[in-house]
Design an enzyme around this catalytic site. Structure first.
Site, PDB file in Angstrom:
ATOM      1  N   GLY A  22      24.533  -2.166 -75.264  1.00  9.46           N
ATOM      2  CA  GLY A  22      23.348  -3.053 -74.409  1.00  9.46           C
ATOM      3  C   GLY A  22      23.181  -4.571 -74.810  1.00  9.46           C
ATOM      4  O   GLY A  22      22.601  -4.651 -76.183  1.00  9.46           O
ATOM      5  N   HIS A  23      23.306  -5.404 -74.061  1.00  8.78           N
ATOM      6  CA  HIS A  23      23.518  -6.673 -74.500  1.00  8.78           C
ATOM      7  C   HIS A  23      22.146  -7.442 -73.718  1.00  8.78           C
ATOM      8  O   HIS A  23      22.432  -7.511 -72.379  1.00  8.78           O
ATOM      9  CB  HIS A  23      24.552  -7.611 -74.364  1.00  8.78           C
ATOM     10  CG  HIS A  23      25.684  -7.046 -75.148  1.00  8.78           C
ATOM     11  ND1 HIS A  23      26.983  -7.306 -75.338  1.00  8.78           N
ATOM     12  CD2 HIS A  23      25.878  -6.182 -76.281  1.00  8.78           C
ATOM     13  CE1 HIS A  23      27.773  -6.827 -76.257  1.00  8.78           C
ATOM     14  NE2 HIS A  23      26.872  -5.976 -76.717  1.00  8.78           N
ATOM     15  N   THR A  24      21.033  -8.036 -74.193  1.00 15.25           N
ATOM     16  CA  THR A  24      20.058  -8.584 -73.470  1.00 15.25           C
ATOM     17  C   THR A  24      20.239 -10.097 -73.617  1.00 15.25           C
ATOM     18  O   THR A  24      20.551 -10.855 -74.777  1.00 15.25           O
ATOM     19  CB  THR A  24      18.933  -8.303 -74.195  1.00 15.25           C
ATOM     20  OG1 THR A  24      18.828  -7.053 -74.406  1.00 15.25           O
ATOM     21  CG2 THR A  24      17.711  -8.858 -73.437  1.00 15.25           C
ATOM     22  N   SER A  79      19.899 -17.731 -85.957  1.00 16.28           N
ATOM     23  CA  SER A  79      19.094 -17.558 -84.606  1.00 16.28           C
ATOM     24  C   SER A  79      17.643 -17.210 -85.208  1.00 16.28           C
ATOM     25  O   SER A  79      17.335 -16.364 -85.815  1.00 16.28           O
ATOM     26  CB  SER A  79      19.815 -16.400 -83.889  1.00 16.28           C
ATOM     27  OG  SER A  79      18.610 -15.931 -82.918  1.00 16.28           O
ATOM     28  N   LYS A  92      23.817  -9.915 -80.364  1.00 16.75           N
ATOM     29  CA  LYS A  92      25.137 -10.244 -80.235  1.00 16.75           C
ATOM     30  C   LYS A  92      24.976 -11.177 -78.775  1.00 16.75           C
ATOM     31  O   LYS A  92      25.618 -12.155 -78.303  1.00 16.75           O
ATOM     32  CB  LYS A  92      26.103  -9.381 -80.021  1.00 16.75           C
ATOM     33  CG  LYS A  92      26.725  -8.608 -81.189  1.00 16.75           C
ATOM     34  CD  LYS A  92      27.870  -8.095 -81.102  1.00 16.75           C
ATOM     35  CE  LYS A  92      27.481  -6.636 -80.419  1.00 16.75           C
ATOM     36  NZ  LYS A  92      26.612  -5.878 -81.564  1.00 16.75           N
ATOM     37  N   GLN A 145      28.749  -2.818 -79.831  1.00 15.83           N
ATOM     38  CA  GLN A 145      28.455  -1.894 -81.040  1.00 15.83           C
ATOM     39  C   GLN A 145      28.652  -2.582 -82.291  1.00 15.83           C
ATOM     40  O   GLN A 145      28.455  -3.835 -82.316  1.00 15.83           O
ATOM     41  CB  GLN A 145      29.092  -0.593 -81.206  1.00 15.83           C
ATOM     42  CG  GLN A 145      28.950   0.418 -80.225  1.00 15.83           C
ATOM     43  CD  GLN A 145      29.640   0.126 -78.722  1.00 15.83           C
ATOM     44  OE1 GLN A 145      30.826  -0.030 -78.802  1.00 15.83           O
ATOM     45  NE2 GLN A 145      28.845   0.334 -77.713  1.00 15.83           N
ATOM     46  N   ASP A 160      23.574  -3.630 -81.999  1.00 12.44           N
ATOM     47  CA  ASP A 160      22.078  -4.509 -81.967  1.00 12.44           C
ATOM     48  C   ASP A 160      21.625  -5.416 -82.731  1.00 12.44           C
ATOM     49  O   ASP A 160      20.681  -5.511 -83.107  1.00 12.44           O
ATOM     50  CB  ASP A 160      20.937  -3.275 -82.067  1.00 12.44           C
ATOM     51  CG  ASP A 160      21.318  -1.907 -81.360  1.00 12.44           C
ATOM     52  OD1 ASP A 160      21.793  -2.125 -80.242  1.00 12.44           O
ATOM     53  OD2 ASP A 160      21.033  -0.968 -81.874  1.00 12.44           O
TER      54      ASP A 160
HETATM   55  P1  IMP Z   1      28.350   6.775 -78.308  1.00 15.87           P
HETATM   56  O1  IMP Z   1      29.050   5.336 -78.222  1.00 15.87           O
HETATM   57  O2  IMP Z   1      27.592   6.738 -77.078  1.00 15.87           O
HETATM   58  O3  IMP Z   1      29.433   7.934 -78.290  1.00 15.87           O
HETATM   59  O4  IMP Z   1      27.458   7.025 -79.466  1.00 15.87           O
HETATM   60  C1  IMP Z   1      27.919   7.009 -80.966  1.00 15.87           C
HETATM   61  C2  IMP Z   1      27.079   6.337 -81.807  1.00 15.87           C
HETATM   62  O5  IMP Z   1      26.961   4.917 -81.578  1.00 15.87           O
HETATM   63  C3  IMP Z   1      25.565   6.860 -81.749  1.00 15.87           C
HETATM   64  O6  IMP Z   1      24.804   6.811 -83.220  1.00 15.87           O
HETATM   65  C4  IMP Z   1      24.977   5.629 -80.780  1.00 15.87           C
HETATM   66  O7  IMP Z   1      23.633   5.268 -81.092  1.00 15.87           O
HETATM   67  C5  IMP Z   1      25.689   4.379 -81.649  1.00 15.87           C
HETATM   68  N1  IMP Z   1      25.684   3.547 -80.370  1.00 15.87           N
HETATM   69  C6  IMP Z   1      26.731   3.348 -79.311  1.00 15.87           C
HETATM   70  N2  IMP Z   1      26.530   2.090 -78.543  1.00 15.87           N
HETATM   71  C7  IMP Z   1      25.574   1.369 -79.382  1.00 15.87           C
HETATM   72  C8  IMP Z   1      25.167   0.226 -79.280  1.00 15.87           C
HETATM   73  O8  IMP Z   1      25.398  -0.758 -78.416  1.00 15.87           O
HETATM   74  N3  IMP Z   1      24.182  -0.123 -80.247  1.00 15.87           N
HETATM   75  C9  IMP Z   1      23.839   0.393 -81.057  1.00 15.87           C
HETATM   76  N4  IMP Z   1      24.199   1.597 -81.183  1.00 15.87           N
HETATM   77  C10 IMP Z   1      25.214   2.063 -80.332  1.00 15.87           C
END
Ligand code: IMP
Length: 429
Positions: free
Chosen positions: A40-42, A412, A16, A223, A13
């Site tokens: 989640g890319h906005t 940014s 990116k 991530q 978050d």
């Molecule tokens: P999972 O990837 O769904 O298995 O989640 C594992 C951990 O990674 C958790 O703490 C999620 O909140 C975190 N996580 C997974 N994807 C993201 C992302 O895109 N942004 C922030 N945290 C993420």
């Protein structure tokens, strides 16, 4: 070679989406190399907002987009995301989107298992996105996965499905769940195969060809480094390698292809889900950062935990990902703070550390050592040059550079793509 690899240098978050969108306009190919639709890319383009979870961000601008073998792919989510973007006017065809043949599939029982485990874990839960990411990667390394290329050979899949369902049925029985409906699974796979297969290509070949033709490849990490399965705050991590090195193994281009590694970090720190967070501010300061920074998850809508900038963690990310330059985002969220703090080390019992020790209990007990720096009252929102920044904001950035041992090559200052201070163009290297 002018390739760029963008990775998150914190817990995800970091913003990116905007940076990748900005770079993708000048890239010839954009490739995802790990993770899945947990990302989640906005992207804000003009007056339109695009929210992507699985598709590479380049797709919004029509750039050739590639989903590499390191990604776990939920084919039904893929279909939905394609439909959603098409509904927003984005053109998506096999000419501008390719999926690696070797991507493991996320199947409905992976999602079930992710949720069942989280529900059963009580206070010890990871706080996953419940999208089946972890269970799908488990089946990949367990050599049981059904992969995208298998969709072209469904008639031969019987023994593979037997092995996979036997494994999952045993796990499901432990949770009191019914066995997998094998016939329904095959029917669903047959149905979705027709949609997926036109996009499926040997993407390692596409990328190697692009490389030999001198094209610009942008690798889009998802991530962040602190969620890396090896280098992150284990077990509170995701199930893939999020470090820049995965751009090579997760696409089949080879390590020399990563190019300029751009590490993205916020000017403060956030985290979603459980796990250690030494500089967390569970107080008015965290509240203010969250409100000003609109800190809610793109995928799950969960409120993000907020805290001061942790230079120790970002320094560690710079090291393990071989970061060339930093893109610092959301500086404007710090506008108006009289005093800012930066975490420069940890105290655990009577020992002090200038890195985060590996053990989960040590990480949970780590107390931040802070240094303070005066804030600024002016707004930095929308700044497009150093001259637009208050002197204290520049001082803050310079101090961060010193502490993390890496230059800030881009700042940014709002979600708008032009509200960016470019110090060094990563594609120009
Ligand atoms: P999972 O990837 O769904 O298995 O989640 C594992 C951990 O990674 C958790 O703490 C999620 O909140 C975190 N996580 C997974 N994807 C993201 C992302 O895109 N942004 C922030 N945290 C993420």
């Amino acid at each position: 070679m002018a390739n760029v690899t963008v990775i998150g240098a914190q817990w995800g978050d970091e913003g990116k989406g905007k940076i990748v969108d900005w770079l993708s306009e000048r890239a010839d190919v954009v490739a995802r190399f790990q993770g899945g639709h947990n990302a989640g890319h906005t992207l804000v383009v003009g007056d339109k907002v695009y929210k992507l979870s699985l598709l590479p961000s380049g797709i919004v601008r029509g750039t050739l987009s590639v989903i590499g073998n390191g990604v776990v792919l939920d084919p039904w989510h893929f279909r939905d995301e394609v439909a959603k973007l098409k509904g927003q006017g984005v053109e998506i065809t096999p000419d501008n989107l390719q999926i690696a043949e070797t991507c493991p599939l996320i199947l409905p029982f992976h999602r079930d298992l992710d949720g069942l485990r989280e529900d059963a874990s009580g206070a010890g839960k990871i706080g996953t996105t419940r999208r089946g990411i972890g269970p799908a990667y488990e089946d990949k390394v367990g050599r049981r996965a059904i992969r995208v290329c298998d969709l072209a050979h469904l008639d031969d899949l019987g023994p593979q499905i037997d092995r996979l369902t036997a494994h999952h049925d045993a796990l499901r029985a432990g949770f009191g769940e019914a066995p997998i409906d094998r016939a329904a699974l095959i029917a669903d796979l047959t149905d979705i195969a027709a949609f997926i297969l036109p996009f499926v290509k040997p993407v390692w070949l596409t990328l190697n060809k692009a490389k030999s033709e001198g094209k610009r490849i942008l690798f889009e990490g998802a991530q962040g480094t602190l969620l890396d399965i090896d280098h992150g705050t284990y077990p509170f991590v995701t199930s893939s390698n999020t470090v820049a090195g995965t751009a090579a193994s997760g696409t089949g281009l080879g390590p020399s292809g990563a190019g300029f590694v751009l590490g993205i970090t916020k000017a403060y720190t956030t985290r979603v889900g459980s796990g250690p967070f030494p500089s967390e501010q569970d107080n008015d300061i965290g509240q203010r950062l969250g409100e000003r920074g609109h800190e809610f998850g793109t995928v799950t809508g969960r409120k993000r935990r907020c805290g001061w900038f942790d230079a120790v963690l970002v320094r560690q990310s710079v090291a393990v990902s071989g970061v060339t330059g930093i893109a610092l985002t959301k500086l404007d969220v710090l506008d108006g703070f009289a005093e800012l703090k930066i975490c420069t080390g940890y105290r655990i019992g009577d020992r002090s550390f200038d890195y985060l020790p590996a053990h989960a209990q040590d990480q949970a007990r780590a107390e931040p050592i802070y240094e303070s720096i005066g804030g600024w009252s002016e707004t930095t929102a929308g700044a497009r040059s150093w001259a637009d920044l208050p002197a204290q904001a520049i001082k803050y950035i310079r101090r961060i550079e010193e502490l993390i041992g890496c230059p800030v090559t881009l700042v940014s200052t709002s979600p708008e793509r032009d509200d960016t201070i470019l110090v060094r163009d990563p594609f120009a290297d």
